[in-house]
Write a protein that holds these residues in place. Structure first.
Motif, PDB file in Angstrom:
ATOM      1  N   GLU A   6      -6.849   9.017  -3.004  1.00  0.00           N
ATOM      2  CA  GLU A   6      -6.221   9.924  -2.270  1.00  0.00           C
ATOM      3  C   GLU A   6      -7.061  10.746  -1.147  1.00  0.00           C
ATOM      4  O   GLU A   6      -7.457  11.675  -1.148  1.00  0.00           O
ATOM      5  CB  GLU A   6      -5.474  10.831  -2.842  1.00  0.00           C
ATOM      6  CG  GLU A   6      -4.293  10.189  -3.806  1.00  0.00           C
ATOM      7  CD  GLU A   6      -3.513  11.081  -4.498  1.00  0.00           C
ATOM      8  OE1 GLU A   6      -2.588  10.532  -5.349  1.00  0.00           O
ATOM      9  OE2 GLU A   6      -4.026  12.296  -4.446  1.00  0.00           O
ATOM     10  N   ARG A  52      -4.752  10.659   4.240  1.00  0.00           N
ATOM     11  CA  ARG A  52      -3.651   9.884   3.395  1.00  0.00           C
ATOM     12  C   ARG A  52      -2.872  10.898   3.139  1.00  0.00           C
ATOM     13  O   ARG A  52      -3.074  11.665   2.189  1.00  0.00           O
ATOM     14  CB  ARG A  52      -4.121   8.907   2.187  1.00  0.00           C
ATOM     15  CG  ARG A  52      -2.815   8.318   1.673  1.00  0.00           C
ATOM     16  CD  ARG A  52      -3.359   7.549   0.462  1.00  0.00           C
ATOM     17  NE  ARG A  52      -4.081   6.518   0.974  1.00  0.00           N
ATOM     18  CZ  ARG A  52      -4.907   5.552   0.312  1.00  0.00           C
ATOM     19  NH1 ARG A  52      -4.695   5.424  -1.053  1.00  0.00           N
ATOM     20  NH2 ARG A  52      -5.484   4.652   0.750  1.00  0.00           N
ATOM     21  N   MET A  53      -1.273  10.621   3.417  1.00  0.00           N
ATOM     22  CA  MET A  53      -0.243  11.443   3.041  1.00  0.00           C
ATOM     23  C   MET A  53       0.049  11.259   1.705  1.00  0.00           C
ATOM     24  O   MET A  53       0.156   9.998   1.205  1.00  0.00           O
ATOM     25  CB  MET A  53       0.984  11.407   3.939  1.00  0.00           C
ATOM     26  CG  MET A  53       2.022  12.390   3.745  1.00  0.00           C
ATOM     27  SD  MET A  53       3.280  12.193   4.707  1.00  0.00           S
ATOM     28  CE  MET A  53       4.390  13.360   4.038  1.00  0.00           C
ATOM     29  N   THR A  54       0.239  12.195   0.779  1.00  0.00           N
ATOM     30  CA  THR A  54       0.530  11.809  -0.930  1.00  0.00           C
ATOM     31  C   THR A  54       1.956  12.095  -1.367  1.00  0.00           C
ATOM     32  O   THR A  54       2.036  12.027  -2.301  1.00  0.00           O
ATOM     33  CB  THR A  54      -0.524  12.576  -1.560  1.00  0.00           C
ATOM     34  OG1 THR A  54      -0.310  14.021  -1.604  1.00  0.00           O
ATOM     35  CG2 THR A  54      -1.848  12.153  -1.166  1.00  0.00           C
ATOM     36  N   ASP A  55       2.612  12.412  -0.627  1.00  0.00           N
ATOM     37  CA  ASP A  55       4.126  12.756  -1.149  1.00  0.00           C
ATOM     38  C   ASP A  55       5.361  12.327  -0.084  1.00  0.00           C
ATOM     39  O   ASP A  55       5.717  13.190   0.705  1.00  0.00           O
ATOM     40  CB  ASP A  55       4.151  14.243  -1.344  1.00  0.00           C
ATOM     41  CG  ASP A  55       5.340  14.880  -1.930  1.00  0.00           C
ATOM     42  OD1 ASP A  55       5.654  14.170  -3.101  1.00  0.00           O
ATOM     43  OD2 ASP A  55       6.188  15.668  -1.563  1.00  0.00           O
ATOM     44  N   VAL A  56       5.366  10.997  -0.092  1.00  0.00           N
ATOM     45  CA  VAL A  56       6.582  10.617   0.639  1.00  0.00           C
ATOM     46  C   VAL A  56       7.663  10.136  -0.130  1.00  0.00           C
ATOM     47  O   VAL A  56       7.820   8.870  -0.954  1.00  0.00           O
ATOM     48  CB  VAL A  56       6.135   9.241   1.397  1.00  0.00           C
ATOM     49  CG1 VAL A  56       7.120   8.721   2.280  1.00  0.00           C
ATOM     50  CG2 VAL A  56       4.949   9.779   2.261  1.00  0.00           C
ATOM     51  N   VAL A  57       8.669  11.079  -0.275  1.00  0.00           N
ATOM     52  CA  VAL A  57       9.902  10.913  -1.032  1.00  0.00           C
ATOM     53  C   VAL A  57      11.240  10.693  -0.218  1.00  0.00           C
ATOM     54  O   VAL A  57      11.794   9.992  -0.595  1.00  0.00           O
ATOM     55  CB  VAL A  57       9.986  12.188  -1.941  1.00  0.00           C
ATOM     56  CG1 VAL A  57      11.281  11.976  -2.865  1.00  0.00           C
ATOM     57  CG2 VAL A  57       8.721  12.406  -2.695  1.00  0.00           C
ATOM     58  N   LEU A  58      11.238  11.475   0.760  1.00  0.00           N
ATOM     59  CA  LEU A  58      12.457  11.448   1.607  1.00  0.00           C
ATOM     60  C   LEU A  58      12.365  10.365   2.989  1.00  0.00           C
ATOM     61  O   LEU A  58      11.257  10.263   3.354  1.00  0.00           O
ATOM     62  CB  LEU A  58      12.937  12.982   1.953  1.00  0.00           C
ATOM     63  CG  LEU A  58      12.956  13.999   1.096  1.00  0.00           C
ATOM     64  CD1 LEU A  58      12.856  15.457   1.740  1.00  0.00           C
ATOM     65  CD2 LEU A  58      14.256  13.816   0.148  1.00  0.00           C
TER      66      LEU A  58
END
Lengths: 497, 72, 209
Positions: free
Chosen positions: B47, B51-57
């Motif tokens: 990570e 790098r983005m680490t929280d793609v949920v929506l």
């Protein structure tokens, strides 16, 4: 059907997938796993208290504009239900979720698994037993009558033992750290766990066990009361922001130097702030003045932290679309700045003359404890829970519902009530306005507050439902769209520069 | 009152002075010199920065496949 | 970069500062305040409140009255406390030396009560107000404390002497009466004991006009 992502996809998307980095990942996974049970326990208990506390809040809020509501029982009277609300959300929800976040962050940043979880699990159970007894005691009428320390004295020793265990364990994790470098979040956490027992034991000793004489009690009361927020919840909220903001957007904090400055100036000034709650009260002038000066000095840590957070975020606002953690954390960070500056203003004499003793103060408390702290904790839970349960959030809709209900709800709470409180203060200053007229003037704002409370309650229920759903899947068959780690590197998803 | 104000003014000078001295001491001992490195502590090889680490929506539909397990 | 020791020292020293300044120093300055003896009349002020009022104070604390009512009068020129009649003079530290806990209060959802004993000396007023605040203060948002009273059938001997004088919508109906329970009596004794009229050297009463 649950096949793990194929290794080829994994390595294609992760160019640096070496044996060493896999070891490092395995270590991190092991650390997250070690905290899993304990952190879940704190989060679940905290969420249960949030729902209970919200119910108490709704009752209290409704009573304040419709006093005939549920007024036939002493245990439901405003003075008790309001107090039960405060203690449930502060010492139940906020403190327990904070402990969960603290343990997870500390283990991750120190790169050590949580040791002897059963001890800290026992602390969680003690804490909750103490709270049930204490809040039950408040409803029965055994409150100590001291703000922020209402829990009766037969409950507090249990809480103190539980807290001591938590503090000791956090320090033990720190002591056995494998990562020698310290990150800014760790300073805040260490400070919080060292400050709180000192505050709490001093306050218990001088207020409950062996009360000091006269107004010295009020002095100690506000030294404690303000520091519970300033030296316990604020550092933990900031620790979470300093970790999750860079982590989610993939960019280091803008200026490490500013975070050093922010930390030390907060440590230096915040703990002198308490007596600004006593402006105009029966105290020698130097006591009040020293707190007003320290409150104004708080501009330094607040502004340096705000600059730091904002410049970290600049150019990355597009990522708010994808990450629930980021949404809540950014909302919390912005609220921290606003509520702290509002706090500085409230401490100044001319402002205090109007706003003190009004609903303005209640609104300010909710800026800090909800818009800043609670939102930050929600954001942290959105990040931590999938990683300790190894599952994705089941419902995007519930996440959105949670965010919008709480974000709009708290704005609807705070902005009108701050204004209404100010009007109330102005009206009260005019001695020719009959007091009952002042009271009538607050009613519209109190009713808006109840509406906002309903919105917040809906948000809380949505979050709780999603959480239970997530946990239910953990133990049953599941199907998930996509592993989170891959989502971060797909071309369609945003990747920072 | 006299002695109290003396002590208070004194302490309000001494405490910040101690803090400033400690910061200076820390700087001189090189404790603040690796601050760039400290800022990188939340990141690692998997990570990394960038790098983005929280793609949920709002994930693109095309990517919706695979298992629910996440590699931490 | 291992500055654990610096961190620990810094954390402890910063809090030690305010612990010293905001806990120990006030305790030193105000912790030994003694009552004032008037040299002319030999009257001692303040004095511990008598038994029933002291019990009433516990009722006041237990019901959380202090969340809506303050007990502190701000100085003349800072707020309208004195003009509103909430006190004849500002409150000072000596007023509180016998109070455990001190309930200064932080919210004026209701009026200040420092001087309520002088403003409302009547038992009747207090009892009916507590039974239902709308009887005396129409539009108040104070809750009713009817559970501190008994509603009972009037006996053969006629109405009790301590029955509340209620009329219209508030009356309990023909043949019934409302009488205060001991807690209500204690609470009213406490409220009636709250007075701010004794002069202190550090807080003189304003000159009569």
């Amino acid at each position: 059907m649950s096949t793990p992502a194929s290794p080829s996809v994994m390595s294609a998307l992760s160019p640096r997938d070496t044996a060493e980095s896999r070891d490092r990942r395995a270590e991190l996974a092991e650390i997250d796993e070690s905290t899993s049970g304990t952190v879940l326990l704190f989060f679940l208990a905290g969420m249960a208290w949030l729902l209970i506390g919200t119910l108490f809040a709704l009752i209290a809020s409704y009573k304040l504009h419709s006093p005939e509501f549920l007024n036939q029982y002493a245990w439901l009277t405003f003075g008790r239900i309001r107090t039960a609300h405060l203690n449930a959300v502060i010492f139940g929800f906020s403190a327990e979720v904070a402990v969960g976040v603290v343990l997870w962050l500390m283990c991750r940043l120190c790169r050590v698994p949580l040791m002897a979880q059963s001890v800290i699990n026992a602390a969680a159970i003690f804490w909750n037993v103490g709270l049930v007894i204490g809040i039950g005691g408040i409803l029965r009428g055994d409150t100590t009558g001291i703000e922020y320390l209402e829990l009766p004295k037969y409950a507090t020793p249990i809480l103190f033992v539980a807290f001591a265990l938590i503090a000791v364990w956090t320090i033990v994790v720190f002591r056995f750290r494998r990562e020698r470098h310290l990150y800014v979040s760790q300073w805040y956490i260490l400070a919080a766990v060292l400050w709180f027992p000192w505050l709490y034991s001093t306050a218990q000793l001088l207020l409950v066990l062996e009360p000091a004489r006269g107004t010295v009690q009020a002095a100690v009361n506000w030294w404690f009361g303000h520091n519970v927020l300033g030296l316990w919840f604020t550092p933990i909220g900031l620790a979470a922001i300093y970790y999750f903001l860079p982590k989610v957007i993939g960019r280091p904090i803008h200026s490490y130097y500013l975070s050093v400055l922010g930390f030390w100036t907060l440590a230096l000034f915040y703990n002198w702030n308490g007596f600004h709650h006593l402006v105009g009260g029966p105290f020698p002038a130097w006591m009040i003045t020293i707190s007003i000066v320290a409150s104004v000095m708080m501009v330094i840590p607040v502004v340096s932290t705000a600059i730091n957070h904002h410049f970290t975020m600049v150019g990355h606002f597009g990522k708010l679309k994808y990450s629930p953690t980021l949404r809540f954390i950014v909302f919390g960070a912005v609220s921290y700045t606003i509520s702290s500056l509002q706090g500085v203003l409230s401490s100044v004499r001319w402002f205090s003359e109007v706003a003190h003793f009004t609903h303005h103060t209640v609104a300010h408390a909710h800026w800090g404890m909800y818009a800043f702290f609670t939102m930050t904790m929600f954001g942290s839970m959105y990040y931590i829970l999938p990683r300790i349960t190894q599952r994705e959030w089941p419902s995007e809709r519930l996440i959105s519902l949670h965010f919008w209900c709480t974000a709009l709800g708290i704005i609807l709470y705070v902005v009108p009530l701050s204004y209404g409180g100010w009007l109330q203060g102005k009206a009260m200053l005019n001695a020719t306005t009959p007091f009952l007229e002042v009271v009538q003037g607050t009613l519209p704002w109190l009713k808006i507050r109840t509406v906002s409370g309903l919105l917040l309650a809906l948000g809380h229920v949505a979050f709780f439902a999603n959480l239970i759903w997530l946990l239910a899947r953990r133990f049953g068959p599941y199907r998930q769209p996509e592993p989170m780690i891959l989502a971060g590197v797909t071309p369609a998803a945003p990747v920072g520069k | 009152m006299g002695i109290i104000s003396f002590i208070l003014i004194g302490s309000s000078l001494v405490f910040p002075a101690v803090a400033v001295w400690a910061l200076w001491w820390a700087g001189r001992n090189g404790q603040l010199s690796h601050s760039d490195k400290a800022a990188l502590l939340p990141f690692d090889e998997q990570e990394p920065v960038g790098r983005m680490t929280d793609v949920v929506l709002n994930r693109p539909r095309a990517l919706v496949s695979g298992s629910g397990r996440i590699s931490s | 970069m291992n500055y654990g020791p610096l961190l620990f020292l810094g954390i402890l020293f910063t809090l030690a500062g305010s612990w010293f300044g905001l806990v120990l120093m006030p305790n030193r300055q105000l912790g030994d305040l003694q009552p004032h003896v008037n040299t002319n009349t030999a009257a001692i002020y303040p004095q511990p409140i008598p038994g029933e009022a002291a019990q009433g104070r516990e009722v006041y604390r237990s019901l959380g009255c202090n969340y809506c009512h303050t007990q502190q009068v701000r100085p003349d020129g800072f707020g309208s406390d004195i003009q509103r009649g909430w006190g004849k003079r500002r409150s000072v530290a000596r007023d509180y030396i016998y109070q455990k806990p001190v309930m200064l209060g932080s919210s004026r959802t209701g009026p200040d009560l420092t001087n309520i004993g002088e403003r409302q000396p009547s038992y009747d007023w207090h009892f009916t107000h507590l039974y239902n605040p709308q009887t005396t203060s129409k539009g108040s948002i104070m809750p009713s404390y009817a559970y501190l009273f008994d509603v009972r059938k009037i006996g053969y001997g006629g109405a009790s002497t301590n029955a509340l004088k209620l009329s219209g919508d508030f009356s309990p109906g023909p043949g019934f009466e409302v009488v205060p329970k001991p807690e209500a009596v204690q609470l009213v004794e406490y409220l009636r004991s709250l007075k701010s009229s004794v002069e202190l050297p550090e807080a003189p009463l304003p000159k009569a006009e």
